[in-house]
Design a protein around this motif. Sequence first.
Motif, short mmCIF file in Angstrom:
data_model
loop_
_atom_site.label_atom_id
_atom_site.label_comp_id
_atom_site.label_asym_id
_atom_site.label_seq_id
_atom_site.Cartn_x
_atom_site.Cartn_y
_atom_site.Cartn_z
N ALA A 168 -0.45 -1.93 -10.00
CA ALA A 168 -1.75 -1.32 -9.26
C ALA A 168 -0.77 0.42 -8.68
CB ALA A 168 -1.77 -1.39 -7.85
N ARG A 169 0.60 0.29 -8.39
CA ARG A 169 1.17 2.17 -8.50
C ARG A 169 1.07 3.01 -9.28
NH1 ARG A 169 7.58 1.22 -7.48
NH2 ARG A 169 7.80 0.79 -9.27
N ALA A 170 1.24 1.66 -10.70
CA ALA A 170 0.97 3.02 -11.77
C ALA A 170 -0.26 3.41 -12.18
CB ALA A 170 1.84 2.60 -12.99
N LEU A 171 -0.79 2.66 -11.90
CA LEU A 171 -3.02 2.52 -11.80
C LEU A 171 -3.70 3.59 -11.54
CD1 LEU A 171 -4.73 -0.82 -12.05
CD2 LEU A 171 -4.38 1.43 -14.08
N ALA A 172 -2.58 3.99 -9.82
CA ALA A 172 -3.29 4.17 -8.55
C ALA A 172 -3.79 6.13 -9.03
CB ALA A 172 -2.83 3.91 -7.58
N LEU A 173 -2.37 6.00 -9.84
CA LEU A 173 -2.61 7.53 -10.75
C LEU A 173 -3.47 8.17 -11.93
CD1 LEU A 173 1.03 8.13 -10.00
CD2 LEU A 173 -0.44 9.11 -8.93
N GLU A 174 -4.17 6.73 -11.84
CA GLU A 174 -5.12 6.92 -13.71
C GLU A 174 -4.75 7.33 -14.43
OE1 GLU A 174 -8.42 9.29 -11.37
OE2 GLU A 174 -9.30 7.30 -10.25
N PRO A 175 -3.89 6.86 -14.65
CA PRO A 175 -2.77 7.83 -16.13
C PRO A 175 -3.71 7.04 -17.51
CG PRO A 175 -2.17 5.36 -15.53
CD PRO A 175 -2.86 5.74 -14.50
N THR A 176 -2.72 7.67 -18.76
CA THR A 176 -3.74 7.33 -19.41
C THR A 176 -2.73 6.50 -20.75
OG1 THR A 176 -2.59 9.11 -20.79
CG2 THR A 176 -5.18 10.36 -19.48
N LEU B 41 0.62 -1.02 -0.16
CA LEU B 41 -0.03 -0.07 0.09
C LEU B 41 0.84 1.31 0.43
CD1 LEU B 41 -2.81 0.87 -0.18
CD2 LEU B 41 -2.80 0.62 2.41
N GLY B 42 1.79 1.04 1.03
CA GLY B 42 2.90 2.34 0.59
C GLY B 42 3.45 2.13 -0.49
N ASN B 43 3.99 1.75 -0.89
CA ASN B 43 4.09 1.58 -2.35
C ASN B 43 3.15 2.15 -3.67
OD1 ASN B 43 7.27 0.21 -3.58
ND2 ASN B 43 6.43 -1.32 -2.07
N VAL B 44 2.04 1.87 -3.04
CA VAL B 44 0.86 2.24 -4.28
C VAL B 44 0.66 3.81 -3.87
CG1 VAL B 44 -1.50 1.40 -4.73
CG2 VAL B 44 0.14 -0.20 -4.36
#
Lengths: 249, 221
Positions: A155-163, A102-105
């Motif tokens: 998930a770490r990348a996804l959490a930022l809602e990338p395009t 979770l910290g990573n994400v």
Amino acid sequence: MDAARPPILEVRGLRKSFGHSEVLRGIDLAVAPQEMVFIIGPSGSGKSTLLRCCNRLEEPTSGAVHLGGVDLMAPSTDINAMRRKIGMVFQSFNLYPHMTALGNVTLALRKVAARSRTDAETLGMAALDRVGLAAKAKSYPGELSGGQQQRVAIARALALEPTVMLFDEPTSALDPELVGSVLAVMRELKAAGMTMLVVSHEMRFARDAADRVIFMDHGVIVEEGAPDQIFAKPREARTRAFIAGLTRS
Amino acid sequence: MEAIIQQFFNLDIMARALPLVLAGLRQTLLLCFIVIPLGLVGGLVFALASLSSSRTVRWSMIAAIDFFRAVPPLVLLIFVYSGLPFAGIRLSPLTAVAVAFFLNTSSYYGEIYRAGIESVGRGQWDAARSTGLSAVSTLSHVVLPQAVRNVLPDLVSNTVEVVKLTSIASVVALPELLYSADMARSVTFNASPIVLAAAIYLVMLWPVVRLISRLERRMAS
């Protein structure tokens, strides 16, 4: 590619040299929204460098990269803000070993997106849930299998809602039995309409998931087309030789 | 045997010297609370400068670090305290010690931090920067926590060296532990106060030395 849709990611005339060796020698590439593009090619062909130029982890020597119409090379562009929109997944996961999953994400959510801790944790848990690892939120990377680590990295990348998401050989460091779990997540992303640029040799996956396959060699795009065409009826001799090698192994 | 006990382990003399020696201990602790944080912060600055992308900054920092590691700290201290007045810069003993220690210990801590930062893989930078973290955030949240953990035994070892090194402040008449014990020796014509000082150093530092061994074992596993 559907010509009616303007590309979301566009690379034009991209060149990159390291010292005297030119790794990318004029790449033109356009990725449409929701498209999944695979890049294949022998090692040293410049695939990873191309990917890394797309978010300027590697500084191109010349050429242009546009994301959603924004010139990433322009001095006025806030590259850190743009990088939030470009998720990146690495061959060696690169999770922060001193932080929980979770910290990573949540790190970038808190430090870049300036979310409160509770806010970030809600979004982070949702991202972990999406890759099927909500139960591992409190685990450290060292306690996770390679497949799980790679899914946390996604998930770490996804959490930022990338395009757009860039995958740099996401399954190459995994034991064969763990590859499937990562591909399943990528398949789910594709179904959800994520735009993806993937460097990978997972041929079977490419055949049934990719919209387009690009074959690179010596810093140029040799050939591109639909996966069936590239894998079954490659036009170029170099492509043919490479595909034949892949199939043999 | 009797003579040895009389000269080195004379409890009567130790008891008489105790107030003076404890006053010295207070000075030593005060010194430590000044020079250790100064060195830890200075070292970080030195390390970052020596990893700077500017070649000028990098090379001048590396030269400075080499210089201050090669010059004996005692020479540096005497120069700062007794040499600089010739240039019109007159420092109090405490300030002189702080300046000399800052230059010396920052250089040592700097080299340790640098090794630590270099031990963190390129991939960690890539991952953090790809999520939009700035270089400073990447350093403080991702790289430094791992770097410090990787070189923790060295950082603590160096801190033990710094504590022991504070005894050189005696040459500028700063009444720290050794200076006070030596004063007591010269008044009593007896070496027991020095033994007392040694015992105090031992009690202070032995647990830390044990800790280093445990940290090193943990790192090895």
